[in-house]
Design an enzyme around this catalytic site. Sequence first.
Site, short mmCIF file in Angstrom:
data_model
loop_
_atom_site.label_atom_id
_atom_site.label_comp_id
_atom_site.label_asym_id
_atom_site.label_seq_id
_atom_site.Cartn_x
_atom_site.Cartn_y
_atom_site.Cartn_z
N GLU A 104 42.49 38.35 39.16
CA GLU A 104 43.76 38.09 39.84
C GLU A 104 43.51 37.76 41.31
OE1 GLU A 104 46.66 37.33 39.83
OE2 GLU A 104 47.94 38.43 38.46
N ASP A 105 44.46 37.06 41.92
CA ASP A 105 44.36 36.83 43.36
C ASP A 105 44.95 37.99 44.15
OD1 ASP A 105 46.87 36.16 42.40
OD2 ASP A 105 47.19 34.52 43.79
N ASP A 108 50.58 43.04 43.91
CA ASP A 108 51.65 43.35 44.86
C ASP A 108 52.48 44.49 44.25
OD1 ASP A 108 54.21 43.04 46.26
OD2 ASP A 108 53.42 41.20 47.06
N PHE A 157 53.25 38.81 53.95
CA PHE A 157 53.18 37.72 52.98
C PHE A 157 52.05 36.78 53.37
CE2 PHE A 157 54.18 33.90 50.67
CZ PHE A 157 54.46 34.42 49.42
N ARG A 170 47.83 26.73 48.83
CA ARG A 170 46.77 27.26 47.96
C ARG A 170 45.40 26.72 48.36
NH1 ARG A 170 49.40 29.60 43.45
NH2 ARG A 170 51.26 28.51 42.71
C1 PRP Z 1 51.50 36.01 41.96
C2 PRP Z 1 50.06 36.48 41.94
C3 PRP Z 1 50.08 37.60 40.93
C4 PRP Z 1 51.47 38.17 41.08
C5 PRP Z 1 51.38 39.43 41.86
O1 PRP Z 1 51.67 35.12 40.89
O2 PRP Z 1 49.18 35.44 41.57
O3 PRP Z 1 49.89 37.12 39.62
O4 PRP Z 1 52.25 37.20 41.79
O5 PRP Z 1 52.64 39.99 42.07
P1 PRP Z 1 53.13 41.36 41.41
O6 PRP Z 1 52.01 42.35 41.53
O7 PRP Z 1 54.30 41.72 42.32
O8 PRP Z 1 53.56 41.11 40.02
P2 PRP Z 1 52.85 34.05 40.74
O9 PRP Z 1 53.76 34.48 39.64
O10 PRP Z 1 53.45 33.78 42.10
O11 PRP Z 1 52.11 32.79 40.18
P3 PRP Z 1 50.91 31.91 40.79
O12 PRP Z 1 49.64 32.70 40.54
O13 PRP Z 1 50.97 30.67 39.99
O14 PRP Z 1 51.17 31.71 42.26
C1 7HP Z 2 52.61 37.40 45.37
C2 7HP Z 2 52.22 36.67 46.46
N1 7HP Z 2 51.97 35.36 46.63
C3 7HP Z 2 51.59 34.97 47.86
N2 7HP Z 2 51.48 35.81 48.91
C4 7HP Z 2 51.72 37.12 48.78
O1 7HP Z 2 51.60 37.95 49.84
C5 7HP Z 2 52.11 37.59 47.52
N3 7HP Z 2 52.43 38.81 47.03
N4 7HP Z 2 52.73 38.68 45.73
#
Ligand code: PRP
Ligand code: 7HP
Length: 187
Positions: A104-105, A108, A157, A170
Amino acid sequence: MTARDLHADIGDTLVSEERIAARVAELGARISEDFAGRRLTLVSVLKGSLPFMADLMRAISIPVRIDLMEVSSYGGAATESSGLVRILKDLSASIEGEDVLIVEDIIDTGLTLNYLVRYLRGKNPASLGICTLLDKPARRLVDINVNYTGFTIPDQFVVGYGLDYNELYRNLRYVGVLKPEVYAVPE
Ligand code: PRP
Ligand code: 7HP
């Protein structure tokens, strides 16, 4: 139309390109040791984990399979979690009996991974772990057991190195804090 400079919208650099590279190398070395002699599959959660996955898999020195999932956790405002998780792209191969690491990236609220872990457990992997580049514990709504973390960050953020705001930023090579005034500008 004037060209927009991506960097101009970023305030502080939270994690530089150099720190990311060094940490990814460390994580790759640890994962290679921990899974030596096992059957490891990395599952990248698109789209945000794309750069991290690409770098991490090449920092791993043992044989590894990869698969890709795409989920969407955000509806409405682009900086808030809706708690709604939809699978947009599923695995392309069975993970039964495999050691699986979700890549995961960012974690949150934890709602996305909470859903994904339950979903993937149902596919009977030998083990299921989590490797995240960023962890933002201040916003956690559910407990998540994270096995590998790149950086723990404050409640800001962030964008870059895969992370987006409204699908942009990105392609930055570093992780930075988006200037607050950018949120106020309509697309
Ligand atoms: C973002 C991120 C995680 C998720 C984290 O994905 O890549 O998968 O939100 O948030 P959480 O812990 O509050 O659930 P997003 O749905 O924005 O999709 P993306 O990876 O395509 O940007
Ligand atoms: C999702 C997400 N995407 C971009 N930046 C952040 O800080 C974020 N938190 N959760």
